[in-house]
Design a protein around this motif. Structure first.
Motif, PDB file in Angstrom:
ATOM      1  N   GLY A 123       1.664  33.616  51.097  1.00  0.00           N
ATOM      2  CA  GLY A 123       0.307  32.744  51.304  1.00  0.00           C
ATOM      3  C   GLY A 123       1.229  31.300  50.669  1.00  0.00           C
ATOM      4  N   ASP A 124       0.453  30.569  49.555  1.00  0.00           N
ATOM      5  CA  ASP A 124       1.328  29.638  49.079  1.00  0.00           C
ATOM      6  C   ASP A 124       2.616  29.407  48.635  1.00  0.00           C
ATOM      7  OD1 ASP A 124      -0.757  28.180  50.018  1.00  0.00           O
ATOM      8  OD2 ASP A 124      -1.758  28.232  47.887  1.00  0.00           O
ATOM      9  N   SER A 125       2.596  30.785  47.661  1.00  0.00           N
ATOM     10  CA  SER A 125       4.482  31.168  47.259  1.00  0.00           C
ATOM     11  C   SER A 125       5.051  30.912  48.842  1.00  0.00           C
ATOM     12  CB  SER A 125       4.425  32.548  46.839  1.00  0.00           C
ATOM     13  OG  SER A 125       3.235  32.323  45.261  1.00  0.00           O
ATOM     14  N   MET A 126       4.793  30.864  49.702  1.00  0.00           N
ATOM     15  CA  MET A 126       6.287  30.767  50.302  1.00  0.00           C
ATOM     16  C   MET A 126       6.171  29.044  50.656  1.00  0.00           C
ATOM     17  SD  MET A 126       7.166  33.846  52.530  1.00  0.00           S
ATOM     18  CE  MET A 126       7.608  33.411  53.805  1.00  0.00           C
ATOM     19  N   HIS A 127       6.130  28.396  50.164  1.00  0.00           N
ATOM     20  CA  HIS A 127       6.053  27.353  50.268  1.00  0.00           C
ATOM     21  C   HIS A 127       7.526  26.672  50.358  1.00  0.00           C
ATOM     22  CE1 HIS A 127       5.722  26.791  46.297  1.00  0.00           C
ATOM     23  NE2 HIS A 127       6.089  25.596  45.374  1.00  0.00           N
TER      24      HIS A 127
ATOM     25  N   VAL B  60      17.265  32.729  59.636  1.00  0.00           N
ATOM     26  CA  VAL B  60      16.014  33.302  58.704  1.00  0.00           C
ATOM     27  C   VAL B  60      15.516  31.051  58.567  1.00  0.00           C
ATOM     28  CG1 VAL B  60      14.781  33.967  57.320  1.00  0.00           C
ATOM     29  CG2 VAL B  60      16.494  35.386  58.106  1.00  0.00           C
ATOM     30  N   VAL B  61      16.283  30.803  58.625  1.00  0.00           N
ATOM     31  CA  VAL B  61      16.430  29.069  57.121  1.00  0.00           C
ATOM     32  C   VAL B  61      15.612  28.237  58.199  1.00  0.00           C
ATOM     33  CG1 VAL B  61      17.076  27.239  56.445  1.00  0.00           C
ATOM     34  CG2 VAL B  61      17.509  29.424  55.499  1.00  0.00           C
ATOM     35  N   SER B  62      16.168  28.325  59.807  1.00  0.00           N
ATOM     36  CA  SER B  62      15.985  27.627  60.581  1.00  0.00           C
ATOM     37  C   SER B  62      14.452  27.640  61.161  1.00  0.00           C
ATOM     38  CB  SER B  62      16.761  27.612  61.526  1.00  0.00           C
ATOM     39  OG  SER B  62      18.175  26.795  61.860  1.00  0.00           O
ATOM     40  N   LYS B  63      13.783  29.032  60.839  1.00  0.00           N
ATOM     41  CA  LYS B  63      12.684  30.088  61.308  1.00  0.00           C
ATOM     42  C   LYS B  63      11.681  28.943  60.480  1.00  0.00           C
ATOM     43  CE  LYS B  63       9.576  33.328  62.863  1.00  0.00           C
ATOM     44  NZ  LYS B  63       9.308  32.768  64.520  1.00  0.00           N
ATOM     45  N   LEU B  64      12.189  29.307  59.070  1.00  0.00           N
ATOM     46  CA  LEU B  64      10.615  29.079  57.765  1.00  0.00           C
ATOM     47  C   LEU B  64      10.679  27.709  57.543  1.00  0.00           C
ATOM     48  CD1 LEU B  64      12.493  31.100  54.862  1.00  0.00           C
ATOM     49  CD2 LEU B  64      10.161  31.265  56.183  1.00  0.00           C
ATOM     50  N   LEU B  65      11.823  27.001  58.709  1.00  0.00           N
ATOM     51  CA  LEU B  65      11.215  24.682  58.326  1.00  0.00           C
ATOM     52  C   LEU B  65      10.808  25.012  59.200  1.00  0.00           C
ATOM     53  CD1 LEU B  65      15.421  24.161  57.639  1.00  0.00           C
ATOM     54  CD2 LEU B  65      13.749  24.211  55.577  1.00  0.00           C
ATOM     55  N   LYS B  66      10.779  25.412  59.653  1.00  0.00           N
ATOM     56  CA  LYS B  66       9.472  25.079  61.302  1.00  0.00           C
ATOM     57  C   LYS B  66       7.592  25.605  60.818  1.00  0.00           C
ATOM     58  CE  LYS B  66      12.406  26.127  64.968  1.00  0.00           C
ATOM     59  NZ  LYS B  66      12.859  27.301  66.313  1.00  0.00           N
ATOM     60  N   GLU B  67       7.720  25.989  59.706  1.00  0.00           N
ATOM     61  CA  GLU B  67       6.556  25.906  59.380  1.00  0.00           C
ATOM     62  C   GLU B  67       5.795  25.422  58.430  1.00  0.00           C
ATOM     63  OE1 GLU B  67       4.617  29.365  59.470  1.00  0.00           O
ATOM     64  OE2 GLU B  67       5.940  29.481  61.215  1.00  0.00           O
ATOM     65  N   GLU B  68       4.516  24.947  58.008  1.00  0.00           N
ATOM     66  CA  GLU B  68       4.474  23.575  57.727  1.00  0.00           C
ATOM     67  C   GLU B  68       4.638  23.806  56.535  1.00  0.00           C
ATOM     68  OE1 GLU B  68      -0.394  20.747  57.957  1.00  0.00           O
ATOM     69  OE2 GLU B  68       0.216  21.905  58.851  1.00  0.00           O
ATOM     70  N   ASP B  69       4.944  22.680  55.023  1.00  0.00           N
ATOM     71  CA  ASP B  69       4.919  22.413  53.718  1.00  0.00           C
ATOM     72  C   ASP B  69       5.556  23.624  53.551  1.00  0.00           C
ATOM     73  OD1 ASP B  69       2.956  20.680  54.205  1.00  0.00           O
ATOM     74  OD2 ASP B  69       1.442  21.931  54.462  1.00  0.00           O
ATOM     75  N   THR B  70       6.835  23.781  54.191  1.00  0.00           N
ATOM     76  CA  THR B  70       7.921  24.847  54.019  1.00  0.00           C
ATOM     77  C   THR B  70       9.056  24.889  53.579  1.00  0.00           C
ATOM     78  OG1 THR B  70       6.773  26.677  54.598  1.00  0.00           O
ATOM     79  CG2 THR B  70       8.534  27.438  54.497  1.00  0.00           C
ATOM     80  N   GLU B  71       9.756  24.467  52.270  1.00  0.00           N
ATOM     81  CA  GLU B  71      10.635  24.145  52.422  1.00  0.00           C
ATOM     82  C   GLU B  71      11.653  26.088  52.402  1.00  0.00           C
ATOM     83  OE1 GLU B  71      11.400  21.915  48.976  1.00  0.00           O
ATOM     84  OE2 GLU B  71       9.772  20.865  48.565  1.00  0.00           O
ATOM     85  N   ALA B  72      13.346  25.670  52.542  1.00  0.00           N
ATOM     86  CA  ALA B  72      14.041  26.662  52.616  1.00  0.00           C
ATOM     87  C   ALA B  72      15.488  26.375  52.793  1.00  0.00           C
ATOM     88  CB  ALA B  72      13.840  27.687  54.023  1.00  0.00           C
ATOM     89  N   TRP B  73      16.021  27.459  51.534  1.00  0.00           N
ATOM     90  CA  TRP B  73      17.541  27.215  51.702  1.00  0.00           C
ATOM     91  C   TRP B  73      17.642  29.086  51.879  1.00  0.00           C
ATOM     92  CZ3 TRP B  73      13.938  24.860  49.024  1.00  0.00           C
ATOM     93  CH2 TRP B  73      14.129  23.519  48.512  1.00  0.00           C
ATOM     94  N   GLY B  74      19.213  29.088  52.540  1.00  0.00           N
ATOM     95  CA  GLY B  74      20.138  29.910  52.716  1.00  0.00           C
ATOM     96  C   GLY B  74      21.233  30.277  51.504  1.00  0.00           C
ATOM     97  N   LEU B  75      21.334  31.804  51.587  1.00  0.00           N
ATOM     98  CA  LEU B  75      23.103  31.864  50.681  1.00  0.00           C
ATOM     99  C   LEU B  75      23.046  33.345  51.725  1.00  0.00           C
ATOM    100  CD1 LEU B  75      24.495  31.573  47.946  1.00  0.00           C
ATOM    101  CD2 LEU B  75      23.233  33.323  46.795  1.00  0.00           C
ATOM    102  N   GLU B  76      23.784  32.665  52.020  1.00  0.00           N
ATOM    103  CA  GLU B  76      25.480  33.121  52.638  1.00  0.00           C
ATOM    104  C   GLU B  76      26.182  34.440  52.229  1.00  0.00           C
ATOM    105  OE1 GLU B  76      25.656  35.166  55.976  1.00  0.00           O
ATOM    106  OE2 GLU B  76      24.346  34.224  57.708  1.00  0.00           O
ATOM    107  N   PRO B  77      26.190  35.552  52.175  1.00  0.00           N
ATOM    108  CA  PRO B  77      27.159  36.255  51.394  1.00  0.00           C
ATOM    109  C   PRO B  77      28.357  36.758  51.877  1.00  0.00           C
ATOM    110  CG  PRO B  77      25.914  37.728  52.449  1.00  0.00           C
ATOM    111  CD  PRO B  77      25.216  36.682  52.317  1.00  0.00           C
ATOM    112  N   TYR B  78      28.818  36.010  53.423  1.00  0.00           N
ATOM    113  CA  TYR B  78      29.946  36.377  53.552  1.00  0.00           C
ATOM    114  C   TYR B  78      30.075  34.372  54.352  1.00  0.00           C
ATOM    115  CZ  TYR B  78      28.214  41.065  54.096  1.00  0.00           C
ATOM    116  OH  TYR B  78      27.440  42.318  53.029  1.00  0.00           O
ATOM    117  N   ASP B  79      31.809  34.468  55.069  1.00  0.00           N
ATOM    118  CA  ASP B  79      31.919  33.591  55.685  1.00  0.00           C
ATOM    119  C   ASP B  79      31.379  33.399  56.820  1.00  0.00           C
ATOM    120  OD1 ASP B  79      35.481  34.187  54.003  1.00  0.00           O
ATOM    121  OD2 ASP B  79      33.878  33.247  53.374  1.00  0.00           O
ATOM    122  N   LEU B  80      31.372  32.063  57.415  1.00  0.00           N
ATOM    123  CA  LEU B  80      30.604  31.838  58.684  1.00  0.00           C
ATOM    124  C   LEU B  80      31.840  31.386  59.393  1.00  0.00           C
ATOM    125  CD1 LEU B  80      27.271  30.377  56.714  1.00  0.00           C
ATOM    126  CD2 LEU B  80      27.559  32.040  58.229  1.00  0.00           C
ATOM    127  N   ASP B  81      32.889  31.797  59.767  1.00  0.00           N
ATOM    128  CA  ASP B  81      34.347  30.487  60.223  1.00  0.00           C
ATOM    129  C   ASP B  81      33.876  30.374  61.536  1.00  0.00           C
ATOM    130  OD1 ASP B  81      35.253  30.402  58.429  1.00  0.00           O
ATOM    131  OD2 ASP B  81      36.056  32.650  58.652  1.00  0.00           O
TER     132      ASP B  81
END
Length: 244
Positions: free
Chosen positions: A78-82, A94-115
């Motif tokens: 619920g509210d813990s997903m904000h 995943v972050v792009s999908k979460l950011l589409k949700e109302e009242d949701t802030e999202a960040w991502g941490l990639e463990p591998y290079d994103l070349d």
């Protein structure tokens, strides 16, 4: 007996001196080297198709599991997903999908290079929303920076030596718990490293050893929400409490 080159008169008599004469001769035969080459090329194409299809299937299946689990996690937390941090491959998606949700802030941490990341992912990286960092070391966030942390397809490639450090870090940066998605079947990641196949009992024992407590309430809520919709994840999903 060794084969010797034909004489000049023999070649002219056979029409070899006339351009393209051989191609017009219905009895002409293709070079054996050409035939062998075509066979080898075909074999390589088949092997490449099978290999890429197998690897792509595993990668697509894992990515799909991450995205499909999000609505059920939303119902549980619920509210813990904000304010959410996703740790693992495909954090940009995943972050792009979460950011589409109302009242949701999202960040991502990639463990591998994103070349080979796309323009949208590069934009998230430039803004600092998605970062690339080695999760075997302390995470670059303050304690309780996020309400919920979701880690998927990242812990399966770590040895217990590093898991002892990484799991407490995930609990440290979260305030309302963190969720672990682990593979059910051994598969090769797109980064070329095989995942370590670990049973649910292995993970539970390891959580106890690292003094992490299972969130039983969240586990039951997730199971009920999933059963109502007939959802069956291709991953093992564990709900854990943050450090108090």
């Amino acid at each position: 007996m060794s084969r010797r080159p034909a004489s000049l008169s023999r070649r002219l008599g056979d029409g070899a001196g006339i351009p393209f004469m051989g191609s017009l001769n219905p009895k002409s035969r293709a070079s054996p080297f050409l035939s062998i080459g075509l066979v080898l090329v075909g074999a390589f194409l088949i092997i490449g198709y099978v290999y890429s299809g197998s690897g792509g299937s595993n990668g697509d299946k894992a990515a799909l599991s991450r995205l499909e689990a999000l609505p059920y996690l939303k119902k549980v937390y619920g509210d813990s997903m904000h304010k959410v941090l996703h740790v693992g491959p495909d954090s940009c998606a995943v972050v792009s999908k979460l950011l589409k949700e109302e009242d949701t802030e999202a960040w991502g941490l990639e463990p591998y290079d994103l070349d080979d990341s796309d323009a949208k992912c590069k934009s998230l990286i430039r803004k600092g929303i998605v970062r690339v960092a080695d999760i075997k070391f302390p995470l670059p966030y303050r304690s309780k920076s996020f309400s919920l942390v979701i880690v998927s397809d990242a812990l399966d490639y770590l040895s217990p030596r590093y898991l002892n450090k990484t799991l407490p870090e995930l609990a440290r940066v979260s305030s309302d718990g963190f969720v672990v998605l682990s593979v059910k079947v051994a598969e090769m990641s797109k980064f070329g490293r095989p995942a370590k196949l670990r049973s649910s009992s292995w993970w539970i024992r390891f959580f106890v050893q690292t003094r992490l407590e299972e969130n039983e309430v969240a586990t039951k809520k997730f199971e009920m929400a999933a059963s109502k919709k007939g959802y069956q994840s291709s991953c093992q999903i564990f709900h854990l409490k943050s450090l108090s």
